[in-house]
Design an enzyme around this catalytic site. Structure first.
Site, PDB file in Angstrom:
ATOM      1  N   ARG A  70       0.860  -1.186   0.000  1.00  0.00           N
ATOM      2  CA  ARG A  70       0.000   0.000   0.000  1.00  0.00           C
ATOM      3  C   ARG A  70       0.892   1.230   0.000  1.00  0.00           C
ATOM      4  O   ARG A  70       1.185   1.786   1.053  1.00  0.00           O
ATOM      5  CB  ARG A  70      -0.937  -0.053   1.202  1.00  0.00           C
ATOM      6  CG  ARG A  70      -2.016  -1.143   1.046  1.00  0.00           C
ATOM      7  CD  ARG A  70      -2.641  -1.474   2.371  1.00  0.00           C
ATOM      8  NE  ARG A  70      -1.621  -1.939   3.319  1.00  0.00           N
ATOM      9  CZ  ARG A  70      -1.816  -2.179   4.597  1.00  0.00           C
ATOM     10  NH1 ARG A  70      -3.009  -2.006   5.116  1.00  0.00           N
ATOM     11  NH2 ARG A  70      -0.832  -2.595   5.362  1.00  0.00           N
ATOM     12  N   TYR A  94      12.158  -1.909  -3.408  1.00  0.00           N
ATOM     13  CA  TYR A  94      11.917  -0.468  -3.552  1.00  0.00           C
ATOM     14  C   TYR A  94      13.210   0.205  -3.984  1.00  0.00           C
ATOM     15  O   TYR A  94      14.302  -0.198  -3.574  1.00  0.00           O
ATOM     16  CB  TYR A  94      11.489   0.149  -2.215  1.00  0.00           C
ATOM     17  CG  TYR A  94      10.035  -0.028  -1.889  1.00  0.00           C
ATOM     18  CD1 TYR A  94       9.084   0.887  -2.330  1.00  0.00           C
ATOM     19  CD2 TYR A  94       9.598  -1.098  -1.109  1.00  0.00           C
ATOM     20  CE1 TYR A  94       7.744   0.736  -2.012  1.00  0.00           C
ATOM     21  CE2 TYR A  94       8.253  -1.258  -0.785  1.00  0.00           C
ATOM     22  CZ  TYR A  94       7.336  -0.334  -1.241  1.00  0.00           C
ATOM     23  OH  TYR A  94       6.010  -0.478  -0.929  1.00  0.00           O
ATOM     24  N   ARG A 125      11.792   5.370   3.592  1.00  0.00           N
ATOM     25  CA  ARG A 125      12.004   6.827   3.551  1.00  0.00           C
ATOM     26  C   ARG A 125      12.734   7.336   4.796  1.00  0.00           C
ATOM     27  O   ARG A 125      13.507   8.293   4.713  1.00  0.00           O
ATOM     28  CB  ARG A 125      10.664   7.526   3.350  1.00  0.00           C
ATOM     29  CG  ARG A 125      10.113   7.309   1.922  1.00  0.00           C
ATOM     30  CD  ARG A 125       8.637   7.661   1.791  1.00  0.00           C
ATOM     31  NE  ARG A 125       8.392   9.023   2.159  1.00  0.00           N
ATOM     32  CZ  ARG A 125       7.163   9.533   2.339  1.00  0.00           C
ATOM     33  NH1 ARG A 125       6.091   8.758   2.170  1.00  0.00           N
ATOM     34  NH2 ARG A 125       7.020  10.787   2.682  1.00  0.00           N
ATOM     35  N   ASP A 169       2.383   4.934  -0.240  1.00  0.00           N
ATOM     36  CA  ASP A 169       1.900   6.201   0.302  1.00  0.00           C
ATOM     37  C   ASP A 169       1.646   7.240  -0.785  1.00  0.00           C
ATOM     38  O   ASP A 169       2.093   7.082  -1.924  1.00  0.00           O
ATOM     39  CB  ASP A 169       2.933   6.778   1.268  1.00  0.00           C
ATOM     40  CG  ASP A 169       2.779   6.202   2.658  1.00  0.00           C
ATOM     41  OD1 ASP A 169       1.627   5.975   3.077  1.00  0.00           O
ATOM     42  OD2 ASP A 169       3.816   5.955   3.314  1.00  0.00           O
TER      43      ASP A 169
END
Lengths: 249, 249
Positions: free
Chosen positions: A53, A114, A201, A55
């Site tokens: 999911r 990622y 992040r 952001d």
């Protein structure tokens, strides 16, 4: 007749969306856009379940999702029809394949990759605006790589977890965290079966401070051991992050 | 006091511009944006000369330009001030260096490298919209590479020249024309000291027909020998093209 489960590979530009997950009201989300396309294509209301999911503002080059379609159709038809109905939203279905009924994009065991792109140069991005985090100063990639090594493995990542994270506990296994230089870019690649909310992040925001010489690999070890979000660096902005692929066992 | 000549390396997104070259009226151009930034920075009206006059919609990652600045300043100051005044236009000055007074971005002997990106897959681009030419079908990269070989060298490129081209004659030396596959992308790289108007885009439009199996390398040889623009393929759209670098001898 039973519905067929489909596995979809999806690319999107996260900029215009409030993230992957469907929300109440007219908030634009990637899941909402895909479910509207399914409705337009098949006349049915079906949930599209994503592997991750992402952001608000986070992109995907290879998000994976599944959906059950009552209407029998060929893969090319699924791809063509969904893309036609998605226009002009920046979401594209790259591939569609029939999946067994017990396949679940999120819960079937998988590995997510990622990528985070930092543009480290005085000039702002002109061609890659919206795709990178722009930092003016140079970054010490060797120091960032050494500090990244501290984070790889099975750890309590409380220090690298958003305050509102609803994941099951703070312990995760980070299988890889690579730091590569590519011209003025520093590209970080993270692989894990499961990530905490904002984990990549916050790691990037922390490693950027290492790259600038503010912190060392030893500081990152101390921050990890502290199990305290306030010890780590800032959450890097979403536009540098892309969900690259989801590999199922 | 004599003005100092500066050599600038410039990146831009071509989408919002009617090309590099300054035009009458309020037409947005890259040259016009740079000259306005120079005016805002130094209070002087100075021409910014580019190495290549890219067309409307064509991007640059490494355009080179020169300008004479009366005001003495450090390179970091030139970069910082021009970028500050360029905002929010998608134009960035990456580097600035003093140049001898006889340097000319366009006329000093140089080699230009252009890259053209084709995205060959059924799904439209979501992340690279505005950066690629989207073709639905697969392309035969080997056939395209063989046909590209026909065009490398010293030739009369009349067949690959825009009707309105104002270059000095149709003969040019194409030093390199590489065709590479990168996932669903086919990336063409062309190097020459000088290009005719639309030469790269007409070559790409022609090689795309080779990639689709419509034409062979032999057809491309025939088209080249015909010296007739109507024999070649269509002009590929501008958004796939980027001026990558300009190297001076």
């Amino acid at each position: 007749m039973t519905a067929q489960r489909w596995i979809l590979t999806v690319e999107y530009d996260g900029a215009p969306f409030a993230g992957w997950q469907r929300q109440e009201g007219a908030v634009p989300t990637v899941q909402g856009a895909l479910e509207a396309a399914v409705r337009a294509f098949c006349g049915q209301t079906a949930a599209v379940h994503g592997a991750g999911r992402t952001d608000a503002g986070v992109h995907a080059a290879g998000q994976v999702a599944h959906v059950d379609l009552a209407r029998p159709c060929a893969p090319e038809e699924v791809i063509g029809a969904l893309n036609a109905h998605l226009r002009p939203a920046p979401v594209a279905v790259l591939a569609a394949a029939p999946a067994p009924p017990d396949f679940h994009a999120r819960f079937t065991r998988n590995m997510k990759t990622y990528r985070y792109r930092i543009l480290a140069r005085p000039a702002p991005p002109a061609l890659d605006a919206g795709r990178v985090w722009h930092l003016r100063g140079p970054l010490d990639v060797g120091a960032m790589r050494a500090a990244a090594g501290v984070l790889v493995g099975h750890h309590d990542f409380t220090s690298f977890r958003a305050a509102g994270c609803q994941g099951s506990g703070p312990v995760r296994t980070l299988d890889a965290l690579e730091v590569a230089a590519d011209g003025a870019e520093v590209v970080l690649t993270a692989r894990a079966r499961s990530f905490l909310h904002n984990q990549v992040r916050i790691i990037v925001g922390t490693l950027a401070k290492v790259g600038r010489g503010v912190w060392s690999a030893g500081d990152v070890a101390r921050i990890l051991a502290a199990r305290d979000r306030t010890q780590a660096g800032p959450t890097a902005p979403p536009q540098g992050l892309t969900l690259m692929e989801v590999d199922y066992d």
